[in-house]
Design an enzyme around this catalytic site. Structure first.
Site, short mmCIF file in Angstrom:
data_model
loop_
_atom_site.label_atom_id
_atom_site.label_comp_id
_atom_site.label_asym_id
_atom_site.label_seq_id
_atom_site.Cartn_x
_atom_site.Cartn_y
_atom_site.Cartn_z
N ASP A 158 0.81 -1.23 0.00
CA ASP A 158 0.00 0.00 0.00
C ASP A 158 0.84 1.27 0.00
OD1 ASP A 158 -2.18 -1.70 0.11
OD2 ASP A 158 -2.26 -1.65 2.30
N GLN A 177 1.98 -6.03 -3.23
CA GLN A 177 2.41 -6.15 -1.84
C GLN A 177 3.70 -5.34 -1.62
OE1 GLN A 177 1.37 -9.52 -3.43
NE2 GLN A 177 -0.53 -8.52 -2.90
N GLY A 220 -4.58 -4.22 -3.79
CA GLY A 220 -5.55 -3.17 -4.11
C GLY A 220 -4.75 -1.96 -4.50
N HIS A 221 -4.72 -1.64 -5.78
CA HIS A 221 -3.90 -0.53 -6.27
C HIS A 221 -4.82 0.63 -6.68
CE1 HIS A 221 -0.30 -3.36 -7.23
NE2 HIS A 221 -0.68 -3.40 -5.97
N LYS A 266 1.78 2.19 -5.13
CA LYS A 266 2.30 1.64 -6.40
C LYS A 266 1.37 1.95 -7.57
CE LYS A 266 2.32 -2.38 -4.38
NZ LYS A 266 2.08 -2.03 -2.96
P1 GDP Z 1 -0.76 0.38 -3.54
O1 GDP Z 1 -1.34 -0.90 -3.08
O2 GDP Z 1 0.71 0.45 -3.31
O3 GDP Z 1 -1.13 0.74 -4.95
O4 GDP Z 1 -1.38 1.52 -2.61
P2 GDP Z 1 -2.94 1.63 -2.18
O5 GDP Z 1 -3.72 2.12 -3.32
O6 GDP Z 1 -3.39 0.39 -1.50
O7 GDP Z 1 -2.83 2.71 -1.02
C1 GDP Z 1 -2.32 3.97 -1.21
C2 GDP Z 1 -3.38 4.99 -0.83
O8 GDP Z 1 -2.80 6.28 -0.69
C3 GDP Z 1 -4.44 5.16 -1.91
O9 GDP Z 1 -5.66 5.48 -1.28
C4 GDP Z 1 -3.92 6.32 -2.73
O10 GDP Z 1 -4.96 7.02 -3.39
C5 GDP Z 1 -3.31 7.18 -1.67
N1 GDP Z 1 -2.13 7.98 -2.07
C6 GDP Z 1 -1.15 7.66 -2.95
N2 GDP Z 1 -0.20 8.61 -2.94
C7 GDP Z 1 -0.59 9.55 -2.06
C8 GDP Z 1 -0.01 10.77 -1.58
O11 GDP Z 1 1.08 11.19 -1.96
N3 GDP Z 1 -0.72 11.46 -0.62
C9 GDP Z 1 -1.92 11.02 -0.16
N4 GDP Z 1 -2.52 11.76 0.77
N5 GDP Z 1 -2.48 9.87 -0.57
C10 GDP Z 1 -1.82 9.15 -1.50
P1 IMO Z 2 -0.88 -4.15 -2.30
O1 IMO Z 2 -0.42 -4.68 -3.62
C1 IMO Z 2 -0.98 -4.62 2.01
C2 IMO Z 2 -1.09 -8.69 3.59
C3 IMO Z 2 -2.35 -9.13 4.30
C4 IMO Z 2 -1.77 -10.11 5.28
C5 IMO Z 2 -0.65 -10.78 4.49
C6 IMO Z 2 -1.05 -12.10 3.83
O2 IMO Z 2 -2.17 -3.43 -2.35
O3 IMO Z 2 0.21 -3.37 -1.63
P2 IMO Z 2 -2.57 -12.78 1.79
O4 IMO Z 2 -3.97 -12.36 1.42
O5 IMO Z 2 -1.56 -12.43 0.76
O6 IMO Z 2 -2.51 -14.20 2.23
O7 IMO Z 2 -2.23 -11.90 3.11
O8 IMO Z 2 -0.28 -9.84 3.48
N1 IMO Z 2 -1.30 -8.16 2.23
C7 IMO Z 2 -1.21 -6.87 1.89
N2 IMO Z 2 -1.03 -5.78 2.66
N3 IMO Z 2 -1.06 -4.48 0.68
C8 IMO Z 2 -1.23 -5.56 -0.11
O9 IMO Z 2 -1.19 -5.49 -1.46
C9 IMO Z 2 -1.35 -6.82 0.50
N4 IMO Z 2 -1.53 -8.09 0.03
C10 IMO Z 2 -1.48 -8.89 1.10
O10 IMO Z 2 -2.98 -8.05 4.94
O11 IMO Z 2 -1.17 -9.42 6.35
MG MG Z 3 -2.87 -1.59 -1.83
#
Ligand code: GDP
Ligand code: IMO
Ligand code: MG
Length: 423
Positions: free
Chosen positions: A13, A224, A40-41, A16
């Site tokens: 998270d 991840q 979840g991207h 990415k």
């Molecule tokens: P990913 O899994 O690495 O793609 O990241 P996620 O989408 O799960 O989580 C990142 C969260 O932070 C999302 O809700 C993005 O919209 C938000 N986000 C990304 N970059 C920034 C930033 O620079 N500032 C803020 N406030 N939010 C951001």
């Molecule tokens: P993105 O790509 C954050 C975590 C789960 C759990 C562990 C194992 O959005 O960054 P799994 O379902 O893979 O068996 O879970 O890994 N986890 C993540 N945490 N971002 C993710 O993906 C994750 N994918 C799995 O919360 O701790």
């Molecule tokens: Mg994510």
């Protein structure tokens, strides 16, 4: 032509999805190499927020082809839902989204097994996203899995039945109290497989090889984060794939010497969702503020993310294991107004001070040693140029660059595509 990688350096998270979307204008192909719908991207542009789970984050750009690589595990049901969400955007999915025949399928019983296994662990549960990731990779390495290419074969349903029956016996073994209607789940699954079959399947390693020969620019998108890597993460509280740089080679069939830039992405603080050790985790107002201002809720499960200070010991380890060549710092805007920032630069470990990540980082063994930095009060979210950034933030960046010995090339100051500062 080299293949560049983009990887999360923490527990996922990091942002990415946002950065892959920003970088896609420079690439011809975006390829996911591991993980599945546990990811979840999030992408934001034109006032709309999109969350992708299996589909690569370059899908909204007309110039790029998106590849789901052999290292990815696909749940047809979730995949279909993602496609349904994209329908309104008039994307030519058949030509812009290509799927490796060697990617493995997540079956309904894999999801049930994940739930049963977690339920049987009680307090020691992994905190899995319950998407069936672990059981699917187990069947892959156990040589029992069903791959995308199999659904083009006639007898695959027989293999499916045998595997699903075995899974049901395994679910019974756990004696976990989970209720399910397999008939209903299977109806939904086979319906979704029909939709999947309409898409374009490729031998992705050959496709990517030819693309490299033709001089195409390829970006591999990680899911991840490095600390969730099956080998190098905080085992057993990890996911079931190699999230680190080497995973891109096995997950796409790209030779190690073809890897070019390795973009490492991290938040200006740290978050973690699910169970497992987290040395710099905060239980005070600072942590509460990070979670609230940063809207730290899982993009896949909606669970609140645990928040804490930046951990340089862990970050250095991730930079090292991945061979990061450029860093990207996300969510600095969330820290605006903090009177101080703490950065863990060492651990007190069994009475000694260490600066490497030890085998065991459970709280009883590890106490972070912090360096205090000055915070900044300015709102960063409207800034577009590096020379607008406040001095204290520049000091924070310079300090991290010095410690990590890698330049920070992007500073993200908000979730939108436009809130991205290049340095
Ligand atoms: P990913 O899994 O690495 O793609 O990241 P996620 O989408 O799960 O989580 C990142 C969260 O932070 C999302 O809700 C993005 O919209 C938000 N986000 C990304 N970059 C920034 C930033 O620079 N500032 C803020 N406030 N939010 C951001
Ligand atoms: P993105 O790509 C954050 C975590 C789960 C759990 C562990 C194992 O959005 O960054 P799994 O379902 O893979 O068996 O879970 O890994 N986890 C993540 N945490 N971002 C993710 O993906 C994750 N994918 C799995 O919360 O701790
Ligand atoms: Mg994510």
């Amino acid at each position: 032509m080299a293949v560049d990688l983009l990887l999360g350096l923490q527990w996922g998270d990091e942002g990415k999805g946002k950065i892959v979307d920003v970088l896609t204008q420079n690439y011809d192909i975006i390829a996911r190499f591991q993980g599945g719908p546990n990811a979840g991207h999030t992408l934001e542009f034109d006032g709309i927020k999109h969350v992708l789970h299996t589909i690569p984050s370059g899908i909204f750009h007309e110039n790029a082809v998106n590849v789901v690589g052999n290292g990815v595990v696909i749940d047809p049901v979730i995949f279909k839902r993602e496609l349904d969400n994209l329908q309104q955007f008039n994307i030519d999915i058949k030509s812009r989204l290509l799927i490796s025949r060697k990617a493995h399928l997540i079956l309904p019983t894999h999801r049930l097994l994940d739930a049963a296994s977690e339920a049987s662990k009680g307090k020691a549960k992994i905190g899995s996203t319950l998407k069936g990731i672990g059981p699917t990779y187990m069947d892959k390495t156990g040589r029992n899995g069903i791959r995308v290419g199999d659904i083009e074969m006639k007898d695959w349903k027989k293999r499916y039945r045998a595997l699903a029956d075995k899974h049901e016996a395994m679910i019974d073994y756990y004696k976990a109290e989970i209720e399910y209607d397999l008939k209903e789940l299977e109806a939904e699954f086979f319906e979704a497989v029909k939709v999947l079959k309409e898409l374009t399947f490729i031998d992705s390693e050959e496709y990517l090889f030819q693309a490299q020969q033709a001089g195409k620019k390829i970006l591999a998108e990680g899911a991840q984060g490095s600390l969730l890597d099956i080998d190098f993460g905080t085992y057993p509280y990890v996911t079931s794939s190699n999230t680190t740089a080497a995973g891109a080679c096995t997950g796409l069939g790209v030779a190690p010497r073809q890897i070019g830039e390795v973009f490492g992405i991290f938040k200006a603080y740290t978050t973690r969702v699910g169970s497992g050790p987290f040395p710099t985790e905060l239980f005070d107002d600072y942590g509460e503020t990070m979670g609230r201002v940063g809207r730290e809720f899982g993009a896949t499960t909606g669970r609140p993310r645990r928040c804490g200070w930046l951990d340089l010991v862990a970050l250095k380890y991730a930079v090292q294991v991945n061979g990061v060549t450029q860093l990207m710092m996300m969510k600095g805007d969330v820290l605006s107004g903090f009177d101080k920032l703490m950065v863990a630069t060492a651990y007190k470990y069994k009475g000694e001070t260490i600066t490497h990540l030890p085998y065991n980082i459970e709280p009883e063994n590890v106490e972070p040693i912090y360096t205090e930095m000055k915070g900044w009060s300015q709102d960063l979210t409207g800034m577009t140029k590096a020379d607008e950034l406040p001095e204290a933030l520049n000091d924070y960046i310079a300090y991290l660059e010095g410690e990590l010995n890698v330049p920070i090339k992007i500073v993200s100051v908000g979730p939108d595509r436009t809130q991205t500062i290049h340095r």
